[in-house]
Design an enzyme around this catalytic site. Structure first.
Site, PDB file in Angstrom:
ATOM      1  N   ASN A  75       8.272 -10.960  -2.384  1.00 29.93           N
ATOM      2  CA  ASN A  75       8.033 -10.918  -4.080  1.00 29.93           C
ATOM      3  C   ASN A  75       7.973  -9.564  -4.453  1.00 29.93           C
ATOM      4  O   ASN A  75       7.040  -9.044  -4.538  1.00 29.93           O
ATOM      5  CB  ASN A  75       6.720 -11.667  -4.420  1.00 29.93           C
TER       6      ASN A  75
ATOM      7  N   LYS B 211       8.184  -8.412  -7.723  1.00 30.19           N
ATOM      8  CA  LYS B 211       7.601  -8.313  -8.606  1.00 30.19           C
ATOM      9  C   LYS B 211       8.448  -7.471  -9.465  1.00 30.19           C
ATOM     10  O   LYS B 211       9.575  -7.535  -9.531  1.00 30.19           O
ATOM     11  CB  LYS B 211       6.048  -7.823  -8.374  1.00 30.19           C
TER      12      LYS B 211
ATOM     13  N   HIS C 168       2.449 -18.145  -9.928  1.00 28.15           N
ATOM     14  CA  HIS C 168       1.860 -17.084  -9.437  1.00 28.15           C
ATOM     15  C   HIS C 168       0.676 -16.689 -10.213  1.00 28.15           C
ATOM     16  O   HIS C 168       0.803 -16.927 -11.584  1.00 28.15           O
ATOM     17  CB  HIS C 168       2.929 -15.760  -9.091  1.00 28.15           C
TER      18      HIS C 168
ATOM     19  N   GLU D 228      -0.368 -13.864 -11.141  1.00 29.15           N
ATOM     20  CA  GLU D 228      -0.009 -13.036 -12.384  1.00 29.15           C
ATOM     21  C   GLU D 228       0.625 -13.617 -13.443  1.00 29.15           C
ATOM     22  O   GLU D 228       0.303 -13.035 -14.731  1.00 29.15           O
ATOM     23  CB  GLU D 228       0.850 -11.878 -11.716  1.00 29.15           C
TER      24      GLU D 228
ATOM     25  N   GLU E  73      -2.732 -18.498  -2.318  1.00 21.58           N
ATOM     26  CA  GLU E  73      -2.652 -16.811  -2.432  1.00 21.58           C
ATOM     27  C   GLU E  73      -4.314 -16.558  -3.274  1.00 21.58           C
ATOM     28  O   GLU E  73      -4.226 -16.503  -4.465  1.00 21.58           O
ATOM     29  CB  GLU E  73      -1.776 -16.307  -3.180  1.00 21.58           C
TER      30      GLU E  73
ATOM     31  N   GLY F  38      -2.795  -7.706  -3.643  1.00 21.72           N
ATOM     32  CA  GLY F  38      -2.561  -6.320  -3.990  1.00 21.72           C
ATOM     33  C   GLY F  38      -3.885  -5.484  -3.976  1.00 21.72           C
ATOM     34  O   GLY F  38      -3.770  -4.327  -4.164  1.00 21.72           O
TER      35      GLY F  38
ATOM     36  N   SER G 229      -1.791  -9.442   0.588  1.00 19.59           N
ATOM     37  CA  SER G 229      -1.979  -8.325   1.360  1.00 19.59           C
ATOM     38  C   SER G 229      -1.602  -8.584   2.833  1.00 19.59           C
ATOM     39  O   SER G 229      -2.271  -8.170   3.593  1.00 19.59           O
ATOM     40  CB  SER G 229      -3.479  -7.918   1.165  1.00 19.59           C
TER      41      SER G 229
HETATM   42  P1  PGA Z   1       0.662  -8.624  -1.938  1.00 20.02           P
HETATM   43  O1  PGA Z   1       1.114  -9.608  -3.044  1.00 20.02           O
HETATM   44  O2  PGA Z   1       1.197  -8.814  -0.627  1.00 20.02           O
HETATM   45  O3  PGA Z   1       0.975  -7.078  -2.647  1.00 20.02           O
HETATM   46  O4  PGA Z   1      -0.950  -8.780  -1.929  1.00 20.02           O
HETATM   47  C1  PGA Z   1       1.440 -11.154  -2.705  1.00 20.02           C
HETATM   48  C2  PGA Z   1       1.822 -11.925  -3.931  1.00 20.02           C
HETATM   49  O5  PGA Z   1       1.289 -11.403  -5.005  1.00 20.02           O
HETATM   50  O6  PGA Z   1       2.833 -12.759  -3.885  1.00 20.02           O
END
Ligand code: PGA
Length: 251
Positions: free
Chosen positions: A12, A14, A97, A99, A167, A173, A213
């Site tokens: 992803n 983003k 997601h 976000e 997640e 992140g 992460s």
């Molecule tokens: P990350 O993001 O690996 O940077 O923690 C995962 C995601 O948001 O799908």
């Protein structure tokens, strides 16, 4: 015999990287991609889907979008419809997601509409669920996951075109990964929820991937868990070598 589920590693990206960087990264991924049975997916920003589909033509790497609008088409300034991402080369889409839930107020009802429409357009959906830190600390995280699933899924969903990504919001992140045991507990719970909705072998067959992460140095032990079928990778997917190393740990 337990079901052998095909692993998935999805990147992803983003809202990161210009098109030149994206093209270069895709070329590098194709070059470094290890021999694997896993399905490998890249989810770039919308404007990069079509150019990257040219780069990834005749390679095993597939494309996904990061969201789609809940309506098929119409007066929705700034939005992108499911049929458009299909035209641009996407076979997959991430929906729900955290976000999107946090910054755009996406609700369970919105997510449900999006999933139905995306599936109608032939897309396979990666549906994200996950608890916040306070929900984990107050020990209600399994209830949160149950609610996020039950408000979206019912037997009208095509479970063959659905993957669930667990997640935990506190791990996205942040560099704080769920331990393999913490993740696996929730993955087993998700299977039970899916079984409760659709019965049969759906709970056993559905692929449940982990996101938050995931990196080359923690991927192996997460992916070795009985109920973790792959990863949704944010930060580490922006580096082709790291991403391919994660792929090498997926069955
Ligand atoms: P990350 O993001 O690996 O940077 O923690 C995962 C995601 O948001 O799908």
């Amino acid at each position: 015999m337990p079901t052998k589920r095909t692993s998935i590693i999805a990147g992803n990206w983003k809202m990161n990287s210009g098109i030149n960087e994206g093209i270069q990264r895709c070329q590098e991924i194709v070059k470094l991609l290890p021999e694997t049975n896993a399905e490998v997916i890249i989810c770039p920003p919308f404007p990069h889907l079509y150019p990257l589909s040219e780069v990834l033509k005749n390679t095993p790497v597939m494309l996904g979008a990061q969201t789609v609008h809940k309506k098929a088409s119409g007066a929705y300034t700034g939005d992108v419809g499911a049929f458009m991402v299909v035209e641009a080369g996407a076979e997959w889409v991430i929906i729900g997601h955290s976000e999107r839930r946090q910054y755009y107020g996406e609700t369970g009802a919105d997510i449900r509409e999006k999933i139905l429409l995306a599936q109608d357009n032939g897309l396979t959906v990666i549906f994200c669920v996950g608890e916040r830190i306070e929900e984990r600390e107050s020990n209600v995280y399994l209830d949160v996951i149950t609610r996020q699933i039950n408000e979206v899924l019912d037997p009208s969903i095509n479970f063959d075109k659905l993957v669930i990504a667990y997640e935990p919001v506190w791990s996205i992140g942040t560099g704080k990964t769920a331990s393999p045991e913490q993740a696996n507990e929730v993955h087993m719970h998700i299977r039970q929820c899916i079984y409760n909705i659709n019965g049969g072998k759906t709970g056993e067959n559905i692929r449940v991937i982990y996101g938050g992460s995931m990196k080359p140095d923690n991927a192996a032990e997460l992916l070795a868990q009985t109920d973790i079928d792959g990863g949704l990778i944010g930060g580490a997917s922006l580096n082709a070598a790291d991403f391919c190393q994660i792929v090498s740990h997926a069955g």
